[in-house]
Design an enzyme around this catalytic site. Sequence first.
Site, mmCIF file in Angstrom:
data_model
loop_
_atom_site.group_PDB
_atom_site.id
_atom_site.type_symbol
_atom_site.label_atom_id
_atom_site.label_comp_id
_atom_site.label_asym_id
_atom_site.label_seq_id
_atom_site.Cartn_x
_atom_site.Cartn_y
_atom_site.Cartn_z
ATOM 1 N N ASP A 167 5.920 7.585 29.276
ATOM 2 C CA ASP A 167 7.251 7.466 28.896
ATOM 3 C C ASP A 167 7.998 8.185 27.693
ATOM 4 O O ASP A 167 7.543 9.237 27.682
ATOM 5 C CB ASP A 167 7.471 5.734 29.050
ATOM 6 C CG ASP A 167 8.708 5.236 29.529
ATOM 7 O OD1 ASP A 167 9.711 5.173 28.798
ATOM 8 O OD2 ASP A 167 8.490 4.451 30.519
ATOM 9 N N HIS A 201 12.849 2.958 25.535
ATOM 10 C CA HIS A 201 12.344 2.520 26.901
ATOM 11 C C HIS A 201 10.983 2.441 26.935
ATOM 12 O O HIS A 201 10.364 1.332 27.422
ATOM 13 C CB HIS A 201 12.868 3.803 27.861
ATOM 14 C CG HIS A 201 12.378 3.372 29.331
ATOM 15 N ND1 HIS A 201 11.451 3.670 29.922
ATOM 16 C CD2 HIS A 201 13.261 2.734 30.315
ATOM 17 C CE1 HIS A 201 11.540 3.513 31.230
ATOM 18 N NE2 HIS A 201 12.710 2.752 31.442
ATOM 19 N N SER A 363 11.823 -0.256 35.969
ATOM 20 C CA SER A 363 11.003 0.252 34.837
ATOM 21 C C SER A 363 10.215 -0.902 34.226
ATOM 22 O O SER A 363 9.289 -0.978 33.944
ATOM 23 C CB SER A 363 11.870 0.913 33.827
ATOM 24 O OG SER A 363 12.256 2.075 34.357
#
Lengths: 429, 268
Positions: A167, A201, A363
Site C-alpha cells: 500500500d 491509507h 480498501s
Amino acid sequence: MRRLRAVAGGVLGAGLAAYLAFAAAGSPSAADDGLFVPGQVLLKFKPTATAAMKALALTTLRTRAQALISPLDLYLVRIPAEATVEEAVEAFGRNPDVAYVQPNFIYRACLTPNDKYFEDQYALFNKGQQIGWVPGSPQGKPSADIHATAAWEETTGLAHTVIAVIDTGVDLTHPDLKNKIKGPGYDFVNGDTDASDDNGHGTMVAGIAAAETDNYEGIAGVSWNSKILPVKVLDQAGEGNSAAIVNGILWAANNGAQVLNLSFGMPAKDNALEEALKYAYETKGAFIAAAAGNDNTAVYYPAAYDRYVCAVAATDYLDLRATWSNFGAEVDVAAPGVNIISTFPVALTPAGFPSYKFDSGTSLACAYVAGLAALVRGLKPSLTPADVANIIRYAADDVNAAVYGGPDMFVGYGRINMEKSLVPLKITK
Amino acid sequence: MKKQPAEVKKLSAAVALLAAVAVLAGPARAQDAEGAGIRVRPGLGIEHFSRTVSWDEAASTSKLVVSLAVLRAEVELATAGRMALFAGYSLSNFNGLTFRQLPFSLEYQAGTIGSLLWGADFEGRVAGFGDIEVGVAAQFAMSLGRAKEFEAPSLNAAGTVDGKGTWSRILAGPLVRYAGYENFTPYLSVSYNRLWGTFTMSESIGALSGVEEKKITGRGSVGFAFGAVFEPSASVKVQGELTAVPYKKLSGGLDTDYGVAIKAVISI
C-alpha cells in the site's frame, strides 16, 4: 410353563428397554454444558444459624465445606459424587437456616478487547451504537458485524502469520502498530528499506487487519497476534505503477507473507500484475485479498483476477451494500467499509488529535478479509489459499438474500462471518 | 411426551427381541451337563457407563456415554468359574469431540450412534477362606461402530458430514466375594480398566473436504466395582454392579466416572 417364561421374558425385556431408553435419552445437565462446576455449590447460612446448625446441615447431606469466603461468610461446599448440583441446591434450599445456595457458576472471558475505541468498531461488534464521533451520526444495527468477539474465543492469531500490507506504507511508529511490524519492510516507490506511510491509507489498512489489541490503546485488529509486513508501492498521493506493485507483491511473497492485502485498483487488465499474483498464489501459497473498488462500476484489477484473488466489496453498519462499492461476478465477499475507524499516521495527525480516523472504502473492507484469512491460516496452516478463500466464502452471511439469494455480483457470498469461519460448527443431528 | 430418538427405539426393540429369544431358546440351548461339570446358559446383560476420554494428545477431554444390551452365552466351568461370550447393540454418545483439522472445524453434538458390540468375560475362583472367596475377573468388549451421516452445518455451500466411532474396553483384576448368604453374593473388585477408540469425521462442503481421525483414551486406568449376585432360584441369576473409575482431571484434581451393569442368566 412356557407361557410363564414368555411373560417373564417380556417383562424383563420391557424393563431393560425402559432402562436403556432412560439411560440413552437422558439429557445432559447444565454441569455437562459447563455452566457450573460439577460437585460444588456455594452456600450461605442465615446470620441466626449457629455453628452446630451449619455442621448439621452439611453432614446431613453428606457434604463438606471445602473453603470459606470469609468476608461474605460464604461456604464453597463439596457435594457427594452421586448427587448432582441441582439436587444439592434443591436440598439445601429446603433448609430454613440457609440464606441462599447456588451452583458455583463458570464465567468465561468473552474476549471483548479493552482498546479505547473498540466501541466505535461496529464492524467487529455492532450493538446498534452510534457510528462516528460527530453528533447526529447514524446508528448501527445489532449484529451487522463480522462476529469478531465470538471468533476470538477460538483464536486471536499467531505471530508467525504475516500479513503484507502492499500500500502506501505503514506508520512504523504508531503506538497501536509499532509492536506488530515485521521489520521495516520495503519502499518500492523510493527504492529504500523504509516503508513508512506518507499518505495514511496503508496505516488504516494495517490497523484494521492487525492493530495491537487489548492494549488499552486505540483500536482492535482482526488478527491480534499476526505481524504486518509493510510494503510501500503507492506514493504520497496514493498512486503507484505496475512495476512497483509487481515488485512489491513478489517481495512480500518471497519474504514470508502468507496473506497479501491489495487495497488498490484500476479498471484495465495488467499482465505483469497477473503474473505476479499467480506467482504469489501458486508458487508461494499466499492468500490474496483485493478491494473491488469504490466507483459503483465493474470490479477493478487486481480484484478482478478471480483465479488468484479474493475480491472484497463493502457493506455498511446496517449490513447494506455500500452504494459506491464496485460490482461484478468476481466479487467473492463483502465486509464493512463505511465509516470505519482505524489507525492513522501520527505524523499526519493534527496536534492534539488522536492518531485514528474514520473513513470509508472497499480498501478498508478488504483489510477485514485479510485479517480473517490470517486467523484461518494460523489455525489451519495446512490449508491452501483456495481453501482459505472457500472457508471465508462459505461462512459469509448472505445479507442481501431477500433480494439476491445465493452468491451475487454485489456482495458475493455475503458479508464475512469470523465466527462461522473459525469456531467449530456444531453437528447436532 | 418426549419423543424417543430412533436409535433408542432400535435399542429398546433389540432388548425386547433379545429377551424373547433368550427365554424361548433357554430350554433348547441350556445344557445341564452336570456330569461333566459344565453348564451353558443364555442370558442378557445391560450396562450404562460414562467415561471421560482424552484426545488431541490428552489436551482435551469429553465424556463417552454408553448404553448397551447384549445376549450372553455363559459357560459354567463347574467350580473353576465361568466364561461368557456376548454380542449385542450399543449406543455410544461421543458428544464434545471437536475436530479442528477439518477445513470447517466441527464439534460433535449429535448424540448417540448405534452399533454392534461383542466381547467376552471370564470369572475364575482362585482361593477360599471360609465364606470369603478370592477370584479374578476379566472382560473385553468392542463396539464396532457404524458410519453415520449427519446434517451438514448451514453454510453457503451444500455438503455432507459423516462420522464413525468405535471403542474397545478391557478389564482385568482380582475380586473378593462373600459367599455366606444363601442366595446373595456380594463382591468387590479392583481392575485394570482401559478404554480406547477412534472417531473418524469426514467433511465435504462445496470444494472443501477433509478427514480427521480422533484417537480417544479413557482417563484413569484403575476401576473399582461393587456388585452382588442374586439367585432367587436355581434357574435365575441376576447380577448387579456399580463401577467407579477415578481419574485425574486436566485442570488438576481428581474426579470419578461411574457405571452400572445388570446381567440376568436364565436356565430351566
